[in-house]
Motif scaffolding. Structure first.
Motif, mmCIF file in Angstrom:
data_model
loop_
_atom_site.group_PDB
_atom_site.id
_atom_site.type_symbol
_atom_site.label_atom_id
_atom_site.label_comp_id
_atom_site.label_asym_id
_atom_site.label_seq_id
_atom_site.Cartn_x
_atom_site.Cartn_y
_atom_site.Cartn_z
ATOM 1 N N THR A 182 34.953 43.389 41.067
ATOM 2 C CA THR A 182 36.333 43.085 40.665
ATOM 3 C C THR A 182 36.344 42.055 39.546
ATOM 4 O O THR A 182 37.081 42.185 38.570
ATOM 5 C CB THR A 182 37.127 42.502 41.856
ATOM 6 N N GLU A 183 35.482 41.047 39.702
ATOM 7 C CA GLU A 183 35.450 40.006 38.679
ATOM 8 C C GLU A 183 34.877 40.546 37.371
ATOM 9 O O GLU A 183 35.385 40.261 36.290
ATOM 10 C CB GLU A 183 34.629 38.817 39.176
ATOM 11 N N GLN A 213 37.527 42.550 35.653
ATOM 12 C CA GLN A 213 38.558 41.784 34.940
ATOM 13 C C GLN A 213 38.005 41.158 33.666
ATOM 14 O O GLN A 213 38.695 41.090 32.653
ATOM 15 C CB GLN A 213 39.255 40.771 35.870
ATOM 16 N N ILE A 223 37.888 43.978 31.075
ATOM 17 C CA ILE A 223 39.217 44.307 30.548
ATOM 18 C C ILE A 223 39.641 43.248 29.539
ATOM 19 O O ILE A 223 40.174 43.544 28.480
ATOM 20 C CB ILE A 223 40.255 44.422 31.694
ATOM 21 N N GLN A 224 39.346 41.985 29.870
ATOM 22 C CA GLN A 224 39.668 40.911 28.916
ATOM 23 C C GLN A 224 38.940 41.117 27.610
ATOM 24 O O GLN A 224 39.490 40.955 26.531
ATOM 25 C CB GLN A 224 39.249 39.559 29.491
ATOM 26 N N TYR A 259 45.398 37.357 30.772
ATOM 27 C CA TYR A 259 44.157 37.171 31.518
ATOM 28 C C TYR A 259 44.404 36.569 32.899
ATOM 29 O O TYR A 259 43.675 36.826 33.841
ATOM 30 C CB TYR A 259 43.163 36.314 30.723
ATOM 31 N N LEU A 315 44.651 39.134 35.476
ATOM 32 C CA LEU A 315 43.350 39.719 35.794
ATOM 33 C C LEU A 315 42.499 38.757 36.611
ATOM 34 O O LEU A 315 41.814 39.160 37.551
ATOM 35 C CB LEU A 315 42.617 40.070 34.492
ATOM 36 N N ALA A 316 42.589 37.464 36.257
ATOM 37 C CA ALA A 316 41.776 36.470 36.960
ATOM 38 C C ALA A 316 42.163 36.368 38.432
ATOM 39 O O ALA A 316 41.377 35.954 39.268
ATOM 40 C CB ALA A 316 41.914 35.110 36.275
ATOM 41 N N LEU A 360 42.707 38.872 40.294
ATOM 42 C CA LEU A 360 42.246 40.064 41.010
ATOM 43 C C LEU A 360 41.253 39.810 42.144
ATOM 44 O O LEU A 360 41.457 40.321 43.248
ATOM 45 C CB LEU A 360 41.646 41.070 40.016
ATOM 46 N N THR A 395 42.111 40.872 45.849
ATOM 47 C CA THR A 395 41.260 41.858 46.532
ATOM 48 C C THR A 395 40.779 41.289 47.863
ATOM 49 O O THR A 395 40.822 41.973 48.890
ATOM 50 C CB THR A 395 40.027 42.198 45.674
ATOM 51 N N TYR A 404 47.232 30.815 39.162
ATOM 52 C CA TYR A 404 47.169 31.761 38.041
ATOM 53 C C TYR A 404 48.545 32.316 37.711
ATOM 54 O O TYR A 404 48.869 32.571 36.548
ATOM 55 C CB TYR A 404 46.198 32.907 38.342
ATOM 56 N N TYR A 452 50.272 32.111 34.158
ATOM 57 C CA TYR A 452 50.761 33.293 33.441
ATOM 58 C C TYR A 452 52.206 33.096 33.006
ATOM 59 O O TYR A 452 52.562 33.353 31.862
ATOM 60 C CB TYR A 452 50.640 34.537 34.337
#
Lengths: 307, 353
Positions: free
Chosen positions: A254-255, A258, A261-262, A270, A273-274, A276, A280, B159, B163
């Motif tokens: 997962t990390e 992400q 993707i970044q 980001y 995504l961070a 995630l 999870t 986060y 964001y």
């Protein structure tokens, strides 16, 4: 980038991100199997990271740094064991104290030691295995450093040790039914001490991997919740080394995802995504709820006279 | 009541008050050793710290400013602790509380203060409570230990705020990520002229009094304590343990959320990313150190606020890195844990064999 290249690259990132999680999670598993809750994994990792960075910085000796990180982790593990087993301190409070103390001491130590600006540490060189390293995609498994191979050894070793040896039987007995184990002549305290110290040593390795392989410097609180993710992984993996490592691989993936993707510069902030890996972990735990049975005596201090 | 019994009660009360003090003293002593390690004089450093934090006008105001969020968040952690729940998510709840207050603070511009400010505080409480309730729900409905879920939720909240202030909530032309200012009608008023000390401290003291009363005389307080001391017995006594736990974790999150509100409405007046320097984790140390007593929390928070406020001056005048106070705080928890354990061993003598 061809899709093969991408896959290779992604898999390699997965593995690198999984290694520290897996070391910490297997350590935590040993501690919890013996009945000692350990939310101090985070602090233990941080201790290992700082110790390895400090030694590598002042001696440039990578292996010495790893050894010292292992010892520093073990020492902190001993403190947790002393508090939980000898003093019967609430195990959550003790773990919390380990986390806070480690964060405070390493931050302070870093200010004193690394006040010269950026600190580059010597890297842990990789050790490719001839022939196998050239396999397509799977070759990445054979281009890693010694700590990675050590993890590959630790996996069967800990599984075998836990489920097929006298020591493993005692350890599980102490975590499930300390009274029975005590009656059978097993020293509950000694087994718990050994497991928690071993846990500290493995977390020390996890920290060394973070500092020497991932980034090659020390940053304040660089463990960034890895200890908590490792805890989620061992619950998700139901306190078994193999499934726990697979859970770590899931969180590592997962990390890695992400980060990829970044890197692709897709228009996703980001921060989302961070989040995630943590989301999870939370969903993994929630989905599993009710199906995972922790060791029966987990978190309970054992006092002989209360029999 | 015999005299001997009274003396015994007095003695155990004294011990209960003494052991946290010994723990703090031990932590400060180790802190002094760490300062010596850095080649600084502990006496100079500590005297600079305490003189700044207590005897100067601006320093004292800063101590109050730092005490406020610590006090509110600690009350939150403490309520959960009374019910036997470990809320390690105060940090995340502070962030969500800050967000809730910001949204209400931005939403209205022409409300009178007597309506807008309470509404904004309520917004912070609601967001913090909702964030806490997630962990409460997972615990009650799905049997998940609250320790890990609250910890994971911290990262998600942090986060999320990062964001929002980098994206949808970012102020127009802001050079760094922060939101617009809340409407002045939602400000927590300043209480000491020319300083940042704000009325949030009164909110904290009022809530601490309210909680002390609630635990002393209400059925609700009794229920919470019953669940904390012995959930099985509480269930037999007809108390709905699950409902109490859910309530308490939500309340705990709400109080921690108010710590975020006070930072946004009283201190910064807007939302920044990473605006809490770990107050949520200090709160746990404070709640443990105060032994679950909501009145004592005021003193303990003040002590921690003092450390934080004096630390900068200590760095300047005695060249000891600020981070020494994090080490001292961690060590305090460590020593408190040890002192609690030792005390229990003294109180429950081993049976003769």
């Amino acid at each position: 980038m061809s899709s093969i290249d991408f896959l290779t690259d992604f898999l390699s990132a997965c593995l690198r991100l999984t290694v520290p999680l897996a070391f910490a999670a297997i350590g935590g598993l040993l501690s919890e199997r013996s009945g000692v809750l350990n939310i101090g994994l985070e602090g233990l990792i941080l201790t290992g990271a700082f110790a390895s960075a400090a030694v590598a910085f002042s001696t440039q000796q990578v292996w010495l740094a790893i050894a010292i990180a292992c010892c520093a982790g073990a020492l902190m593990g001993w403190i947790h064991a002393y508090l939980c087993v000898s003093l019967n301190v609430n195990q959550l409070v003790s773990g919390l104290a380990i986390n806070l103390t480690a964060a405070g001491l390493t931050t302070y130590g870093a200010r004193l030691l690394f006040n010269t600006g950026t600190v580059a540490l010597p890297p842990l060189s990789s050790l490719p295995i001839p022939v196998l390293q050239h396999l397509p995609i799977l070759g990445v498994f054979f281009q890693q450093d010694l700590l990675f191979y050590l993890l590959l050894l630790l996996l069967p070793a800990s599984t075998y040790g836990l489920f097929h040896t006298q020591w493993g039987l005692s350890l599980r007995a102490v975590g499930n039914a300390p009274k029975a184990a005590d009656t059978a002549g097993v020293s509950v305290a000694r087994i718990r001490y050994v497991s928690v110290i071993l846990c500290g040593a493995l977390c020390g390795l996890a920290g060394a991997y973070l500092a020497l392989v991932h980034v090659q410097f020390f940053a304040e609180n660089m463990s960034a919740g890895k200890g908590f993710i490792a805890l989620a992984a061992l619950i998700f993996g139901r306190w078994h080394p193999v499934t726990t490592t697979l859970a770590c691989l899931l969180f590592g993936a997962t990390e890695a995802l992400q980060l990829r993707i970044q890197a692709f510069g897709l228009n996703i902030p980001y921060q989302l995504l961070a989040m995630l890996p943590y989301i999870t972990a939370l969903f993994a735990l929630a989905g599993l709820a009710g199906k995972a049975t922790p060791p029966a005596a987990l978190g309970l201090p054992y006092a002989k006279e209360k029999r | 009541m015999t005299i001997a019994y009274r003396q015994a009660v007095l003695k155990s009360g004294l011990r209960a008050a003494l052991s946290p003090l010994i723990a703090v003293a031990a932590a400060l002593t180790v802190g002094a050793l760490l300062m010596l390690l850095a080649g600084a004089s502990p006496i100079a450093a500590y005297s600079a710290l305490f003189r700044q934090a207590l005897t100067t006008y601006f320093g004292f105001a800063d101590t109050l400013t730092k005490t406020t969020p610590l006090l509110l968040a600690s009350l939150g952690v403490l309520v959960a602790l009374r019910a036997g729940q470990f809320n390690l998510g105060a940090e995340g709840q502070i962030y969500m509380g800050g967000l809730g207050s910001l949204l209400v603070g931005l939403a209205f511009s022409d409300l009178p203060m007597v309506i807008h400010l309470p509404l904004a505080l309520l917004g912070g409480f609601a967001f913090g409570a909702a964030w806490g309730a997630i962990a409460g729900y997972l615990k009650v409905a799905r049997g998940l230990n609250e320790v890990l879920t609250t910890l994971l939720l911290n990262y998600i909240a942090q986060y999320l705020i990062s964001y929002l202030v980098n994206g949808p909530l970012k102020a127009a032309n802001a050079p760094s990520p922060f939101s617009e200012l809340v409407a002045p009608s939602a400000y927590l008023p300043t209480i000491l002229g020319k300083t940042q000390a704000h009325a949030g401290i009164f909110l904290g003291i009022a809530l601490s009094t309210l909680l002390t009363l609630a635990f002393a005389i209400t059925a609700w307080g009794y229920r919470v304590d019953a669940v904390g001391q012995n959930p099985v017995a509480a269930r037999y006594a007809g108390i709905s343990v699950n409902r109490t736990i859910l309530q308490v974790i939500a309340l705990s999150g709400g109080l921690a959320g108010l710590a975020g509100s006070s930072e946004v409405l009283g201190l910064k007046r807007r939302l920044f990313e990473n605006f809490s320097p770990g107050y949520g984790f200090d709160a746990l140390a404070i709640a443990l150190l105060s032994r679950g007593n909501p009145a004592v929390v005021i003193l303990t928070s003040f002590f921690f606020g003092m450390l934080r406020s004096g630390a900068n001056v200590m760095q300047r005048s005695a060249s000891v890195p600020v981070s020494i106070i994090y080490a001292i705080q961690g060590l305090t928890v460590l020593f408190v844990a040890i002192s609690l354990a030792l005390e229990q061993q003294v109180q429950s003598p081993k049976p003769d064999s």
